[in-house]
Design a protein around this motif. Structure first.
Motif, PDB file in Angstrom:
ATOM      1  N   VAL A  13       0.837  -1.205   0.000  1.00 37.81           N
ATOM      2  CA  VAL A  13       0.000   0.000   0.000  1.00 37.81           C
ATOM      3  C   VAL A  13       0.872   1.255   0.000  1.00 37.81           C
ATOM      4  CG1 VAL A  13      -1.584   1.342   1.447  1.00 37.81           C
ATOM      5  CG2 VAL A  13      -2.043  -1.060   1.007  1.00 37.81           C
ATOM      6  N   LEU A  14       1.966   1.222   0.764  1.00 40.92           N
ATOM      7  CA  LEU A  14       2.868   2.381   0.772  1.00 40.92           C
ATOM      8  C   LEU A  14       3.484   2.615  -0.607  1.00 40.92           C
ATOM      9  CD1 LEU A  14       4.661   1.973   4.222  1.00 40.92           C
ATOM     10  CD2 LEU A  14       2.976   3.708   3.547  1.00 40.92           C
ATOM     11  N   PHE A  15       3.974   1.551  -1.235  1.00 41.61           N
ATOM     12  CA  PHE A  15       4.548   1.692  -2.579  1.00 41.61           C
ATOM     13  C   PHE A  15       3.496   2.147  -3.593  1.00 41.61           C
ATOM     14  CE2 PHE A  15       8.252  -1.159  -1.482  1.00 41.61           C
ATOM     15  CZ  PHE A  15       9.212  -0.194  -1.728  1.00 41.61           C
ATOM     16  N   LEU A  16       2.296   1.606  -3.479  1.00 39.02           N
ATOM     17  CA  LEU A  16       1.246   1.991  -4.426  1.00 39.02           C
ATOM     18  C   LEU A  16       0.843   3.452  -4.244  1.00 39.02           C
ATOM     19  CD1 LEU A  16      -0.606   1.026  -6.695  1.00 39.02           C
ATOM     20  CD2 LEU A  16      -2.278   0.414  -4.945  1.00 39.02           C
ATOM     21  N   SER A  17       0.718   3.892  -3.005  1.00 42.64           N
ATOM     22  CA  SER A  17       0.366   5.298  -2.796  1.00 42.64           C
ATOM     23  C   SER A  17       1.490   6.227  -3.269  1.00 42.64           C
ATOM     24  CB  SER A  17       0.023   5.549  -1.334  1.00 42.64           C
ATOM     25  OG  SER A  17       1.104   5.201  -0.505  1.00 42.64           O
ATOM     26  N   HIS A  18       2.755   5.818  -3.095  1.00 39.83           N
ATOM     27  CA  HIS A  18       3.857   6.631  -3.611  1.00 39.83           C
ATOM     28  C   HIS A  18       3.853   6.665  -5.131  1.00 39.83           C
ATOM     29  CE1 HIS A  18       8.043   7.516  -4.795  1.00 39.83           C
ATOM     30  NE2 HIS A  18       7.913   8.432  -3.830  1.00 39.83           N
ATOM     31  N   ALA A  19       3.541   5.538  -5.752  1.00 37.22           N
ATOM     32  CA  ALA A  19       3.500   5.494  -7.216  1.00 37.22           C
ATOM     33  C   ALA A  19       2.364   6.368  -7.752  1.00 37.22           C
ATOM     34  CB  ALA A  19       3.331   4.060  -7.694  1.00 37.22           C
ATOM     35  N   VAL A  20       1.224   6.352  -7.082  1.00 41.33           N
ATOM     36  CA  VAL A  20       0.101   7.188  -7.517  1.00 41.33           C
ATOM     37  C   VAL A  20       0.442   8.663  -7.357  1.00 41.33           C
ATOM     38  CG1 VAL A  20      -2.272   7.831  -6.931  1.00 41.33           C
ATOM     39  CG2 VAL A  20      -1.655   5.432  -7.114  1.00 41.33           C
ATOM     40  N   TYR A  21       1.064   9.009  -6.234  1.00 37.66           N
ATOM     41  CA  TYR A  21       1.462  10.406  -6.016  1.00 37.66           C
ATOM     42  C   TYR A  21       2.515  10.836  -7.046  1.00 37.66           C
ATOM     43  CZ  TYR A  21       3.232  14.601  -3.777  1.00 37.66           C
ATOM     44  OH  TYR A  21       3.629  15.870  -3.523  1.00 37.66           O
ATOM     45  N   SER A  22       3.455   9.935  -7.337  1.00 37.74           N
ATOM     46  CA  SER A  22       4.482  10.265  -8.340  1.00 37.74           C
ATOM     47  C   SER A  22       3.873  10.454  -9.719  1.00 37.74           C
ATOM     48  CB  SER A  22       5.533   9.155  -8.397  1.00 37.74           C
ATOM     49  OG  SER A  22       6.188   9.038  -7.160  1.00 37.74           O
ATOM     50  N   ALA A  23       2.903   9.621 -10.072  1.00 37.68           N
ATOM     51  CA  ALA A  23       2.243   9.761 -11.369  1.00 37.68           C
ATOM     52  C   ALA A  23       1.470  11.075 -11.437  1.00 37.68           C
ATOM     53  CB  ALA A  23       1.310   8.578 -11.607  1.00 37.68           C
ATOM     54  N   TYR A  24       0.835  11.454 -10.337  1.00 37.51           N
ATOM     55  CA  TYR A  24       0.103  12.710 -10.296  1.00 37.51           C
ATOM     56  C   TYR A  24       1.055  13.897 -10.463  1.00 37.51           C
ATOM     57  CZ  TYR A  24      -2.501  16.633  -8.360  1.00 37.51           C
ATOM     58  OH  TYR A  24      -3.078  17.857  -8.166  1.00 37.51           O
ATOM     59  N   GLU A  25       2.154  13.891  -9.716  1.00 37.02           N
ATOM     60  CA  GLU A  25       3.132  14.977  -9.830  1.00 37.02           C
ATOM     61  C   GLU A  25       3.744  15.040 -11.225  1.00 37.02           C
ATOM     62  OE1 GLU A  25       4.137  17.451  -7.752  1.00 37.02           O
ATOM     63  OE2 GLU A  25       2.459  16.872  -6.482  1.00 37.02           O
ATOM     64  N   GLU A  48       7.333   0.702 -10.271  1.00 34.78           N
ATOM     65  CA  GLU A  48       6.919   0.796  -8.871  1.00 34.78           C
ATOM     66  C   GLU A  48       5.453   0.412  -8.709  1.00 34.78           C
ATOM     67  OE1 GLU A  48       7.074   3.967  -5.170  1.00 34.78           O
ATOM     68  OE2 GLU A  48       7.249   4.713  -7.216  1.00 34.78           O
ATOM     69  N   THR A  49       4.616   0.816  -9.656  1.00 34.97           N
ATOM     70  CA  THR A  49       3.199   0.447  -9.609  1.00 34.97           C
ATOM     71  C   THR A  49       3.021  -1.057  -9.744  1.00 34.97           C
ATOM     72  OG1 THR A  49       2.646   2.573 -10.615  1.00 34.97           O
ATOM     73  CG2 THR A  49       0.949   0.865 -10.653  1.00 34.97           C
ATOM     74  N   LEU A  50       3.700  -1.653 -10.708  1.00 36.04           N
ATOM     75  CA  LEU A  50       3.591  -3.101 -10.895  1.00 36.04           C
ATOM     76  C   LEU A  50       4.127  -3.869  -9.689  1.00 36.04           C
ATOM     77  CD1 LEU A  50       4.598  -3.403 -14.653  1.00 36.04           C
ATOM     78  CD2 LEU A  50       2.316  -3.609 -13.660  1.00 36.04           C
ATOM     79  N   PHE A  51       5.232  -3.410  -9.129  1.00 38.80           N
ATOM     80  CA  PHE A  51       5.816  -4.061  -7.962  1.00 38.80           C
ATOM     81  C   PHE A  51       4.876  -3.977  -6.761  1.00 38.80           C
ATOM     82  CE2 PHE A  51       8.579  -3.764  -4.145  1.00 38.80           C
ATOM     83  CZ  PHE A  51       9.086  -5.055  -4.180  1.00 38.80           C
ATOM     84  N   SER A  52       4.245  -2.822  -6.567  1.00 36.16           N
ATOM     85  CA  SER A  52       3.329  -2.673  -5.426  1.00 36.16           C
ATOM     86  C   SER A  52       2.091  -3.540  -5.597  1.00 36.16           C
ATOM     87  CB  SER A  52       2.942  -1.206  -5.253  1.00 36.16           C
ATOM     88  OG  SER A  52       2.219  -0.752  -6.372  1.00 36.16           O
TER      89      SER A  52
END
Length: 130
Positions: A13-25, A48-52
């Motif tokens: 969940v932490l990696f997925l939320s970071h990937a979503v935030y990175s994609a947004y930025e 990172e999204t696939l890994f999460s």
């Protein structure tokens, strides 16, 4: 195994939320620089999204409860031997057999038998059947 599964779920969940935030930025930065082209995500955000998602899938599978046996007679035998199944009364089955309601239900209606009985009744009453 549940501790490892919970750790995998939290990390996923932490990696997925970071990937979503990175994609947004990244989409905000790309939209400021070019207005006509649709930007594609960089490889690191995609990985990172696939890994999460992979971590979350493994965590969910490891934290799932044990499966019920597939063999019907094994499951039904265990259910009939259990004390909880004998105490079930609120769903209308009661007693020692949880499938008693299925065994007591009415069968199919015999249409031909009903027609013969009706024909016999008509003959007895002296009227002709149409």
């Amino acid at each position: 195994m549940t501790f490892a599964a919970n750790v995998l779920n939290v990390v996923g969940v932490l990696f997925l939320s970071h990937a979503v935030y990175s994609a947004y930025e990244h989409s905000l930065l790309a939209s400021r620089s070019t207005s006509s082209a649709v930007p594609s995500l960089p490889l690191d955000i995609t990985l990172e999204t696939l890994f999460s998602v992979l971590l979350l899938c493994i965590g969910v599978v490891l934290s799932s409860p044990d499966l019920k046996p597939i063999q019907w007679h094994v499951w039904a035998g265990r259910l009939e031997k259990s004390k909880e199944a004998r105490l079930v009364t609120e769903v209308g089955v009661g007693g020692g057999n949880p499938y008693a309601a299925l065994e007591e239900r009415p069968g199919f209606w015999d249409v031909r038998g009903a027609q013969k009985a009706f024909g016999g009744w008509l003959r007895e009453s002296g009227e002709k059947a149409n």
